[in-house]
Motif scaffolding. Structure first.
Motif, PDB file in Angstrom:
ATOM      1  N   SER A 618       0.837  -1.208   0.000  1.00 54.63           N
ATOM      2  CA  SER A 618       0.000   0.000   0.000  1.00 54.63           C
ATOM      3  C   SER A 618       0.869   1.254   0.000  1.00 54.63           C
ATOM      4  N   GLY A 619       2.002   1.219   0.706  1.00 52.67           N
ATOM      5  CA  GLY A 619       2.898   2.378   0.702  1.00 52.67           C
ATOM      6  C   GLY A 619       3.504   2.636  -0.665  1.00 52.67           C
ATOM      7  N   MET A 620       3.723   1.554  -1.438  1.00 54.83           N
ATOM      8  CA  MET A 620       4.216   1.722  -2.803  1.00 54.83           C
ATOM      9  C   MET A 620       3.171   2.457  -3.648  1.00 54.83           C
ATOM     10  N   LYS A 621       1.910   2.063  -3.497  1.00 55.00           N
ATOM     11  CA  LYS A 621       0.836   2.700  -4.259  1.00 55.00           C
ATOM     12  C   LYS A 621       0.728   4.173  -3.899  1.00 55.00           C
ATOM     13  N   ALA A 622       0.847   4.459  -2.607  1.00 54.67           N
ATOM     14  CA  ALA A 622       0.795   5.854  -2.171  1.00 54.67           C
ATOM     15  C   ALA A 622       1.937   6.650  -2.798  1.00 54.67           C
ATOM     16  N   SER A 623       3.125   6.078  -2.773  1.00 50.13           N
ATOM     17  CA  SER A 623       4.296   6.769  -3.312  1.00 50.13           C
ATOM     18  C   SER A 623       4.145   7.048  -4.797  1.00 50.13           C
ATOM     19  N   MET A 624       3.534   6.126  -5.528  1.00 50.09           N
ATOM     20  CA  MET A 624       3.322   6.338  -6.962  1.00 50.09           C
ATOM     21  C   MET A 624       2.412   7.528  -7.237  1.00 50.09           C
ATOM     22  N   ASN A 625       1.552   7.849  -6.263  1.00 50.69           N
ATOM     23  CA  ASN A 625       0.676   9.007  -6.384  1.00 50.69           C
ATOM     24  C   ASN A 625       1.320  10.279  -5.845  1.00 50.69           C
ATOM     25  N   GLY A 626       2.570  10.175  -5.405  1.00 46.74           N
ATOM     26  CA  GLY A 626       3.261  11.336  -4.882  1.00 46.74           C
ATOM     27  C   GLY A 626       3.123  11.518  -3.387  1.00 46.74           C
ATOM     28  N   LEU A 627       2.533  10.548  -2.681  1.00 46.19           N
ATOM     29  CA  LEU A 627       2.429  10.643  -1.237  1.00 46.19           C
ATOM     30  C   LEU A 627       3.775  10.347  -0.599  1.00 46.19           C
ATOM     31  N   LEU A 628       3.974  10.873   0.596  1.00 47.73           N
ATOM     32  CA  LEU A 628       5.197  10.626   1.344  1.00 47.73           C
ATOM     33  C   LEU A 628       4.910   9.570   2.398  1.00 47.73           C
ATOM     34  N   ASN A 629       5.835   8.645   2.567  1.00 48.51           N
ATOM     35  CA  ASN A 629       5.663   7.562   3.525  1.00 48.51           C
ATOM     36  C   ASN A 629       6.275   7.922   4.873  1.00 48.51           C
ATOM     37  N   LEU A 630       5.572   7.554   5.913  1.00 46.31           N
ATOM     38  CA  LEU A 630       6.030   7.706   7.293  1.00 46.31           C
ATOM     39  C   LEU A 630       5.929   6.324   7.911  1.00 46.31           C
ATOM     40  N   SER A 631       7.085   5.625   8.005  1.00 47.36           N
ATOM     41  CA  SER A 631       6.987   4.195   8.259  1.00 47.36           C
ATOM     42  C   SER A 631       8.182   3.652   9.032  1.00 47.36           C
ATOM     43  N   ILE A 632       7.898   2.573   9.763  1.00 49.95           N
ATOM     44  CA  ILE A 632       8.946   1.750  10.340  1.00 49.95           C
ATOM     45  C   ILE A 632       9.795   1.181   9.197  1.00 49.95           C
ATOM     46  N   LEU A 633      11.095   1.027   9.419  1.00 52.70           N
ATOM     47  CA  LEU A 633      11.971   0.486   8.385  1.00 52.70           C
ATOM     48  C   LEU A 633      11.795  -1.028   8.299  1.00 52.70           C
ATOM     49  N   ASP A 634      10.758  -1.418   7.585  1.00 50.30           N
ATOM     50  CA  ASP A 634      10.441  -2.827   7.410  1.00 50.30           C
ATOM     51  C   ASP A 634       9.935  -3.039   5.999  1.00 50.30           C
ATOM     52  N   GLY A 635      10.028  -4.287   5.516  1.00 48.95           N
ATOM     53  CA  GLY A 635       9.521  -4.592   4.180  1.00 48.95           C
ATOM     54  C   GLY A 635      10.199  -3.746   3.116  1.00 48.95           C
ATOM     55  N   TRP A 636       9.407  -3.285   2.165  1.00 47.87           N
ATOM     56  CA  TRP A 636       9.942  -2.520   1.034  1.00 47.87           C
ATOM     57  C   TRP A 636      10.569  -1.201   1.463  1.00 47.87           C
ATOM     58  N   TRP A 637      10.031  -0.583   2.517  1.00 47.63           N
ATOM     59  CA  TRP A 637      10.485   0.749   2.928  1.00 47.63           C
ATOM     60  C   TRP A 637      11.938   0.721   3.393  1.00 47.63           C
ATOM     61  N   ASP A 638      12.390  -0.438   3.876  1.00 48.47           N
ATOM     62  CA  ASP A 638      13.757  -0.577   4.346  1.00 48.47           C
ATOM     63  C   ASP A 638      14.759  -0.439   3.200  1.00 48.47           C
ATOM     64  N   GLU A 639      14.348  -0.710   1.973  1.00 50.60           N
ATOM     65  CA  GLU A 639      15.262  -0.603   0.834  1.00 50.60           C
ATOM     66  C   GLU A 639      14.959   0.595  -0.050  1.00 50.60           C
ATOM     67  N   ALA A 640      13.972   1.417   0.335  1.00 46.96           N
ATOM     68  CA  ALA A 640      13.671   2.634  -0.411  1.00 46.96           C
ATOM     69  C   ALA A 640      14.561   3.776   0.076  1.00 46.96           C
ATOM     70  N   ASP A 641      14.553   4.881  -0.641  1.00 50.28           N
ATOM     71  CA  ASP A 641      15.241   6.084  -0.178  1.00 50.28           C
ATOM     72  C   ASP A 641      14.295   6.781   0.796  1.00 50.28           C
ATOM     73  N   TYR A 642      14.328   6.318   2.034  1.00 53.49           N
ATOM     74  CA  TYR A 642      13.331   6.768   3.009  1.00 53.49           C
ATOM     75  C   TYR A 642      13.621   8.168   3.565  1.00 53.49           C
ATOM     76  N   VAL A 643      14.733   8.759   3.203  1.00 55.94           N
ATOM     77  CA  VAL A 643      15.016  10.132   3.622  1.00 55.94           C
ATOM     78  C   VAL A 643      14.448  11.126   2.609  1.00 55.94           C
ATOM     79  N   ARG A 644      14.668  10.853   1.332  1.00 57.62           N
ATOM     80  CA  ARG A 644      14.215  11.788   0.288  1.00 57.62           C
ATOM     81  C   ARG A 644      12.732  11.627  -0.029  1.00 57.62           C
TER      82      ARG A 644
END
Length: 868
Positions: A618-644
């Motif tokens: 679901s966070g991937m879908k949000a990001s594709m729409n330009g949303l910013l993720n606020l998340s624990i470093l788990d799953g896909w978010w752990d390998e994303a550029d979670y700072v930018r």
């Protein structure tokens, strides 16, 4: 009153509208804006009330309306455009042809899954596993893969959710009317329903076959709700994940065994089988049985063919998540396979036992899938590492880093989850191929060319649409519940289209910690209600307009009482703390709700207990729409550029005390909201645009859209899993399966001698003190116990030492065979060097080697290590 005959009545369409029928029965409409707009234009109210089901629409719309639009030249022109787009789409799938040799045999890849989340009007999914499966099929179609889906068609599917007045989740199970869904009933050459029969204890269970066309990909699903099945067997395809363990094993037999029989009846000859989770692992037993019966192979020979061409994806990060069956139950339902295979009880049960020496251990579907696969993967990099540890007991002599489980990070189907207006924005500035273009292409540099104010106004529009949607859905839900007029009237004013909107929507499993944001009620209330506790002159506090609002949705499993408690906790908080206007729980989470939320919110919140989130999409879908993720470093978010592209909650720490972990991470969440998220959102220029926020939105689009995309994911499955598995299938079945026979015979020979191999001597040229990059000569003397140098590979294993005296992050170096000595012992040599200083370790091991092995760790033998 029972009928003496039944008829399947189809809509009567004017000739000029006949293309609507073709469009309605291919789910390409679900991710094609033109076609979806066409059906919405036909009758907007009916489109919504039918749950976006064009087949039901065409069957219930008035004939007067059909005659009216048949004379509407603008509508006819739109039909023609949509029909052309579908026709062009079906003809122009080129990725597969470009990446696979043209002279290949007729390949066919099959994808088995217990659920598929394709579109709202096909409610045969429960959550992330099904949605991932649905997106997999869509991108397989986009890529032109010769792929076929296999599943079960559930009469009631997963439940519809509603909350009682106390906020407690209740379940309804609406009956799916297959004849008014985008489904085709498959028939044989004589026009009769195509049926298959699966052997169950004391009886056969019959199933008919339905097809849903997903672009170029057919998804075939089995339905047991037919005569002459008894009432219990009718219910095998009744509810998704419903019933007890007996019903679960019935369903998984129908999926795996029935699925293989169905493909055979349909005339398919698959070359690679993909098991999406372990639910379908019984397919391996049926495949082996068919090879024994039709090709005259032994069990061991047939197993080589099957394992070579099977692929297994695990989505589960904890052992408790795997399907386990008592051994007596397995023998009761599947013991006839042991007889066909010529296996004793314990040998057969060992196919699904983590520890083959423990005769009381349950039968694991995940273990069976691993035993019968040559490619095994997790669904994110972190999950791959977790899976290596989780299944390390199947390779007890291997360091976890070398367990033969890899990872392919999940993705989402871009055209299915990005809002219509946002897609049109991307089409204008990035071009129409943005949804499938890889990350390294210059196309993504054009994201910066999107004007800040245009991107921001688009986000304002999506947020406003979400607010309208939530208000209407809440009013409808409250009326259905019999709520008071005051409650219904208040629902018309929930949320503010100008306020920072945080979304949280997912399955309400306890590890996802949906209530973490409520850990400190006073602090979250101050954040939500805009209460600034900083002292101002005069010693008073300032009360400002609320600056944050939450939109929450999700279902708990019907038997998950703690999950239901979390939902009730949230609803009680909303009422008791006076947050009705800026905290909203949307009942009955589904694909449509998800699409509105991942496009209309500003921030996507995710708070799982690391590392329990295998991937998350679901966070991937949000990001594709330009949303910013606020998340624990788990799953896909752990390998994303979670700072930018958002903010990490914590830094990936592990805690022994869950309560302390909740405390630390809840405070981190509050700090981020107060110090980073809220100030950045409301830092506007004179034109009312939050420039720095928009810059992060652009980073989210540019960095995450091409990477966490099923176009990339399916391409990776094709090149890393399907193509090699298909090649192995052809190799194993060549010349009457002669290679499979050769490999099976070689393994038998290997097993007989393996544990007699002795590492006699290891001669190391240097002392204990060496320099960085200094060459070290190693010579080993090995008794191969009747095996030859072509049967084994001898390796040195070197790397730094940890505090427990183990080699970590080891690297293997293959030793060279130098012949034998006077006593016919084999001599191996190698030169090694260490590129870094510190305490380093060295060991030696022997592995099996054969040209037909897909992995040296595949045979299930213990790796032979040198003794210290």
């Amino acid at each position: 009153m029972q009928p003496i005959r039944t008829f399947n009545v189809s809509p009567s369409l004017p000739a000029r509208l006949e293309p609507l029928r073709t469009l309605a029965y291919n789910l390409h409409w679900d991710w094609n804006v033109e076609t979806k707009d066409l059906f919405r234009r036909l009758d907007r109210d009916l489109w919504e009330s039918s749950r976006h089901n064009p087949v039901l629409m065409l069957g219930t719309i008035s004939q007067e309306r059909l005659e009216e639009v048949a004379e509407d030249e603008g509508f006819i022109a739109q039909i023609d455009r949509a029909a052309r787009q579908l026709d062009d789409y079906l003809k122009e799938r080129t990725w597969y042809r470009k990446h696979r040799e043209k002279d290949k045999h007729q390949e066919c890849f099959v994808y088995f899954s217990a659920e598929f989340g394709l579109t709202e009007c096909l409610p045969i999914y429960s959550g992330g596993l099904g949605l991932l499966a649905g997106d997999h099929l869509k991108s397989a179609s986009d890529r032109g893969l010769p792929l076929v889906g296999v599943g079960l068609l559930y009469q009631e599917g997963y439940f519809s959710q509603y909350l009682n007045a106390d906020g407690w989740q209740q379940e309804r199970y609406p009956i799916n009317d297959f004849y008014n869904m985008p489904l085709h009933l498959e028939r044989d050459a004589e026009g009769n329903e195509l049926r298959i029969a699966v052997d169950y204890p004391g009886r056969k269970v019959y199933a008919r076959v339905w097809r849903v066309q997903v672009g170029t990909v057919p998804l075939y699903m089995l339905d047991t709700n037919i005569e002459p099945n008894n009432p219990y067997d009718h219910d095998i395809t009744d509810k998704l994940y419903g019933g007890d363990s007996d019903m679960r094993i019935h369903q998984e037999m129908m999926l795996g065994i029935g699925g293989v029989q169905m493909l055979k009846a349909l005339g398919y000859e698959p070359t690679a089988y993909h098991m999406n989770e372990g639910h379908s692992a019984f397919l391996a037993l049926e495949r082996i049985s068919i090879l024994i019966q039709e090709q005259g192979l032994t069990f061991k020979e047939a197993k080589e063919v099957v394992a070579a061409s099977n692929v297994f994806t695990t989505h589960t990060p904890v052992a408790a998540g795997f399907d386990l069956f008592p051994h007596d139950k397995v023998m009761h339902y599947l013991g006839h396979y042991a007889e066909k295979f010529g296996l004793g009880r314990e040998h057969f049960l060992a196919l699904g036992r983590d520890n083959t020496g423990d005769l009381e251990s349950p039968f694991s579907m995940a273990t069976l899938a691993i035993e019968m696969a040559s490619f095994i993967n997790g669904v994110a990099k972190l999950h791959g590492e977790v899976s290596k540890v989780l299944f390390n007991n199947l390779w007890p002599e291997l360091p976890p880093s070398e367990v033969p489980i890899t990872s392919i990070t999940n993705g989402v189907h871009a055209r299915s989850c990005v809002a219509k207006y946002t897609q049109e924005l991307y089409d204008r500035y990035l071009g129409p191929k943005w949804s499938t273009t890889p990350a390294h292409y210059p196309l993504w540099e054009r994201v910066d060319a999107i004007p800040d104010d245009e991107l921001w106004r688009n986000q304002d529009l999506c947020r406003a649409e979400l607010v309208v949607f939530v208000r209407e859905r809440l009013q409808k839900y409250l009326r259905a519940r019999g709520a008071s007029f005051t409650e219904i009237d208040a629902a018309r004013e929930v949320l503010d289209p100008g306020v920072l909107t945080i979304g949280f929507a997912r399955r309400f499993a306890t590890y996802k910690r949906a209530t973490l944001f409520l850990r400190d009620l006073d602090r979250i209330k101050r954040i939500l209600l805009g209460l600034n506790t900083d002292l101002i002159p005069g010693g008073k506090t300032a009360l400002r307009k609320p600056m944050v609002q939450f939109v929450i949705a999700g279902k708990a499993h019907p038997h998950d009482i703690p999950g239901k408690e979390m939902i009730r906790h949230i609803t009680h908080f909303i009422r008791e703390q006076g947050c009705e206007k800026n905290v909203v729980f949307i009942p009955d989470y589904d694909i449509n709700v998800a699409r509105m939320m991942v496009s209309g919110c500003d921030v996507w919140l995710n708070t799982p207990r690391r590392p329990r989130e295998a991937s998350g999409t679901s966070g991937m879908k949000a990001s594709m729409n330009g949303l910013l993720n606020l998340s624990i470093l788990d799953g896909w978010w752990d390998e994303a550029d979670y700072v930018r592209t958002g903010w990490p909650i914590g830094h990936g720490e592990f805690y022994d005390d869950p309560n302390y972990q909740d405390e630390v991470e809840a405070n981190a969440l509050y700090d981020l909201l107060e110090k980073d998220v809220i100030p950045l959102f409301y830092n506007r220029d004179e034109e009312g645009v939050p420039r720095k926020w928009v810059s992060k939105m652009k980073d989210a689009i540019r960095l995450n859209c091409p990477l966490f995309n099923t176009a990339r994911m399916v391409s990776e499955y094709a090149t890393r899993a399907y193509f090699p598995a298909s090649d192995r299938y052809y190799a194993m079945t060549a010349n009457g399966c002669q290679p499979a026979k050769e490999l099976a015979g070689w393994k038998t020979h290997l097993f007989e001698r393996w544990y007699d191999i002795k590492i006699l001597d290891i001669d190391i040229s240097e002392s204990d003190d060496v320099k960085v990059n200094q060459s070290i000569k190693v010579k080993a003397l090995i008794d191969l116990a009747g095996l030859t140098e072509s049967d084994v590979e001898v390796q040195l294993y070197k790397g730094p030492m940890d505090a427990d005296g183990n080699i970590i992050n080891g690297v293997s170096v293959v030793m060279d065979y130098q012949g034998t000595d006077a006593n016919q012992q084999s001599i191996y040599t190698a030169n090694i060097a260490y590129s870094s200083s510190g305490l380093q370790g060295l060991s030696l091991r022997v592995l099996p080697k054969h040209p037909y092995l897909s992995s040296p760790f595949q045979p299930g033998l213990q790796v032979l290590w040198a003794n210290a």
